[in-house]
Each structure stands twice: as C-alpha cells, then as structure tokens.
Design an enzyme around this catalytic site. Sequence first.
Site, PDB file in Angstrom:
ATOM      1  N   GLU A  81       0.802  -1.165  -0.096  1.00 43.23           N
ATOM      2  CA  GLU A  81      -0.123  -0.126  -0.049  1.00 43.23           C
ATOM      3  C   GLU A  81       0.934   1.327  -0.014  1.00 43.23           C
ATOM      4  O   GLU A  81       1.714   1.517   0.996  1.00 43.23           O
ATOM      5  CB  GLU A  81      -0.949  -0.209   1.283  1.00 43.23           C
ATOM      6  CG  GLU A  81      -2.008   1.135   1.289  1.00 43.23           C
ATOM      7  CD  GLU A  81      -2.715   0.913   2.251  1.00 43.23           C
ATOM      8  OE1 GLU A  81      -3.087  -0.047   2.856  1.00 43.23           O
ATOM      9  OE2 GLU A  81      -3.179   2.079   2.976  1.00 43.23           O
ATOM     10  N   LYS A 279      -7.187  -1.230  11.583  1.00 43.15           N
ATOM     11  CA  LYS A 279      -6.531  -1.462  10.282  1.00 43.15           C
ATOM     12  C   LYS A 279      -5.462  -0.598  10.352  1.00 43.15           C
ATOM     13  O   LYS A 279      -4.110  -0.984   9.797  1.00 43.15           O
ATOM     14  CB  LYS A 279      -7.503  -1.341   9.377  1.00 43.15           C
ATOM     15  CG  LYS A 279      -7.182  -2.067   7.912  1.00 43.15           C
ATOM     16  CD  LYS A 279      -6.117  -1.057   7.158  1.00 43.15           C
ATOM     17  CE  LYS A 279      -5.933  -1.636   5.714  1.00 43.15           C
ATOM     18  NZ  LYS A 279      -4.776  -0.910   4.836  1.00 43.15           N
ATOM     19  N   ASP A 295       4.762 -14.898  10.938  1.00 42.84           N
ATOM     20  CA  ASP A 295       3.370 -15.267  10.685  1.00 42.84           C
ATOM     21  C   ASP A 295       2.217 -14.159  11.019  1.00 42.84           C
ATOM     22  O   ASP A 295       1.919 -14.147  11.944  1.00 42.84           O
ATOM     23  CB  ASP A 295       3.065 -16.510  11.546  1.00 42.84           C
ATOM     24  CG  ASP A 295       1.562 -16.989  11.287  1.00 42.84           C
ATOM     25  OD1 ASP A 295       0.667 -16.477  10.539  1.00 42.84           O
ATOM     26  OD2 ASP A 295       1.306 -18.163  11.810  1.00 42.84           O
TER      27      ASP A 295
HETATM   28  C1  MEV Z   1      -5.856   2.923   5.288  1.00 42.58           C
HETATM   29  O1  MEV Z   1      -4.887   1.817   4.980  1.00 42.58           O
HETATM   30  C2  MEV Z   1      -5.957   2.896   6.818  1.00 42.58           C
HETATM   31  C3  MEV Z   1      -6.861   4.149   7.429  1.00 42.58           C
HETATM   32  O2  MEV Z   1      -8.243   3.863   7.023  1.00 42.58           O
HETATM   33  C4  MEV Z   1      -6.699   4.109   8.934  1.00 42.58           C
HETATM   34  C5  MEV Z   1      -7.688   4.841   9.591  1.00 42.58           C
HETATM   35  O3  MEV Z   1      -8.786   5.391   9.091  1.00 42.58           O
HETATM   36  O4  MEV Z   1      -7.480   5.245  10.902  1.00 42.58           O
HETATM   37  C6  MEV Z   1      -6.595   5.389   6.941  1.00 42.58           C
END
Ligand code: MEV
Length: 455
Positions: A81, A279, A295
């Site tokens: 990413e 995430k 892992d």
């Molecule tokens: C994108 O990879 C991660 C975000 O969505 C995290 C977040 O919203 O805090 C930008």
Amino acid sequence: MTISRIPRFYKLSVEERHLELRGRLGLDDEDVRTLAGGALSIDAANNMIENVISTHALPLGLGLNFRVNDRDYIVPMCVEEPSVVAAASNAAKSVRDGGGFTAEADPPIMIAQVQLVNVPDTEAATEAILSRRASLLEACDEAIPSLVRRGGGARDIEVRTLVPSTARVPSTEHVPGTEQGRGMLAVHLLVDCQDAMGANMVNTVAEAVAGRLAALAGGEPGLRILSNLADRRRVRVRCLVPLHALETKEFSGERVRDGVIAASRFAELDPYRAATHNKGVMNGVDAVTLATGNDWRGVEAGAHAYAARDGRYRPLSIWRLGPGGVLQGELEMPMVIGTVGGTTRAHPGARLALKLLGNPGASELGMVIASVGLASNLSALRALACEGIQRGHMSLHARSVAMTAGATGALVEQVARELSELGDVRLERAVAILARIEAESRRPAAAHGIVAPPA
Ligand code: MEV
C-alpha cells in the site's frame, strides 16, 4: 550505533540507498545482492511450501526516524500500500521529538490448549489436574528439551471449564463430548518460548500431555493446539508528541492534538470505526511482521481477538491529552512473533531484515513492531482529523496509476505529477498523458529542424 534519521533518503536511487545502508549498517556484498536480487530463490521457495510455481514479490521499504526505548531502529517494512512507509516514518519523526517510543514486553509466554471432552465431573477433574501441576510441568518440559536448555519451558497450568458436567443440555443441542452429565474443559499449558514464535513447541507440548490430562479428568482428549489469543505475551508502547511536532501549515498543534483525541474517542465508542482504526495500526504491524518472516495471520488473529476481549470490539490504541498539553498515545496488543527458527531464518530476506534491525530478540522485535503500529495509527488519525486522507494518498496513488499506464523511470514521476495537479487519477487520463509526453519527446528533433548525422 544506528541512526535512524536519514534525511533525504527518499530522494536517493535504490542503488544509492543500498550504498547508504552499507555505510550505516555494515551490510556486506551478499546482503546487497539479496536486496538487489529479490531475496528468495525458487529453490528456497520450493522447500518452504507445496506446489510452488514462482515467488511473489512485494516492495520492501525502510521505516525511518524510529527511536524505541532510547535506541534507534531502521525498520524494514514489506507492504503493497502506497504511503504506509512514508506515513509511519513521518509520525516516528514527530514522536522522536517527544523522546521516542517507550515500550515493554511481557515474558514470551504462549498458551497451548488441550480440549478435554466427556468429562464426568469437571470440578473433580480440575482439582485432579491442578494437584499434579508439578509433575505435569515436568512432562511438558521433557517434550521440549532444547527449549528448556535455552532457558524456556513450561511455566504453569490453568484449567477452564467450558461446559460444567452439571450443565443442563437442551435435547435439541446434541454436541458430541458434552452429553447430559458430561462436561468440557480447556487446559492451558503456559510455555516460555524465549526468542521463538513457539507454535511447533507448544503444539508438541499439548500433544505430549493430552493423554495424561484426559486420564486425570476421566474424559477424552480433543484438540491440542496453541491459542492465537496470546494475552500472556503482550507488548505495550507509549509516546508523547509535542505540539510543535504536530502543527502543519494550516493547523495549529492544539487543533491537530484535539482532532487525534476526538478520533480516538470515536473508535472507543464505535466498533465500526474501531475496526478501521485498528486497520491503521496493523498497516505498520503487518509490514514489519511480514518483512521479518513472521506469521502475520497469527499476529492479526491475536490483535483482533484481544480487541474484542470484553465482548465488544475496541481500538488497540488510544490517544489522550498528555502532561503539559502534549498528545499521548498508548497501544497494547498480543505479539506472537519470533526471531529464531522457521521462516525468520530460512528466508534470506527475513534474515537480512533482522540484521537491519540489529538482530533483536523476540521481545525487542515485538516492541519495535508495536511502535511502528502506533506510528502508523498516529499518521492516519492526524491526516483524517485535519486535511483528510485523500490529499496525501493522491500523489502516491498517482504513481501507481502512472506505472499501470506503462510509465517507467523518470516518466512515472512526470505522469504522476500531472495527474495530481489535475486532481484526476484515472487510468485513462494517465494513458493519455503518457502518450502525449512520448509524442512530444519524439517531436522536437523534427520541429527544430535537427537532422541526425549520417550513421
Ligand atoms: C488505510 O490503510 C488506513 C486508514 O483507514 C486508517 C484509519 O482510518 O485510521 C487510513
């Protein structure tokens, strides 16, 4: 000593970056060949998994500016990413201005679970097992002599009743092993795995003593496997970010700090937001986990199970007003990773990643990984709370669209810049821009009447 600040590293060519690392970290010719050559041969890959037909490469970048427990780290990050590496490095720089990350790790205790079914008296079984604690721990250790020699081994036994033998089971709910008058236990064997991730060792331990546990319980052994909810092997990391390190051209430090705190509160109140917040944490955590040959599915499973430990899904990190008005961030999560054995040693790229980190032990690596997670989280919240995430993403996204359109070398930057300026990052637009630039680069010779000299 490694210095993790390398100003203008991003401006160097890939070969110049290799040179810089040679000087800074003492990489040798073989290391540089590994970096240049993609790290994993088909032969090695064929010995790692089944039905191999190729290898699948991802970019490996360096997270810079990291300082954890007063030590600098250059952090290898493997991720597809755009902006994850730049964002983590950028946040690490702000945290560095506040003294860096402070982290601590629990002892490397993994949980092996032995399921016992058809237990006639769960209370008596629990007592029988716990009263043999010492000899059961000895039996566990006998199954893992080399770990015991390295200072690890079985540390404790816990028994959890999942279905008491006295439970009334509805006749419609037939579950083998928990019929009327029969209960189910989960026995936890706690094993200190030292610098190993420990999956093989704890599974061996569980299989070695399951029969004996079943006999003591008067039941039958069921599953024997580690738990990824490794809540005995957690890391905690904390940071303080001064206001001057938060301020931007458009937003004051106070405004950014309050925006990050409000974003944290949103995640604390709403599982939908908490999932995305986490995430952002895992963007950093997974990238280092993957780069070091660990892992990442196990780390992910542990992180999310821990986030939902009290029955509601929560953020792994929180942000608050810190002492003297600074921004304070904290992250806690299970960290099932190792630095010996398995892929960490079999994969030349993973070995090199550990070398770049100064060959840390598992606990130290876990603290660095968690710091990168907190940095990734900070940079996402900072952007979301101010100008939004799209502006920063746009130029990086534009690069990958330019490449998809067929741009190479310096053309990638040129096409990406035009796409960003237009605010239109569609592939069709990139193809058109590339075609125009290529046509222009052919045209000037004719336009200026320059004639190529005869061959
Ligand atoms: C994108 O990879 C991660 C975000 O969505 C995290 C977040 O919203 O805090 C930008």
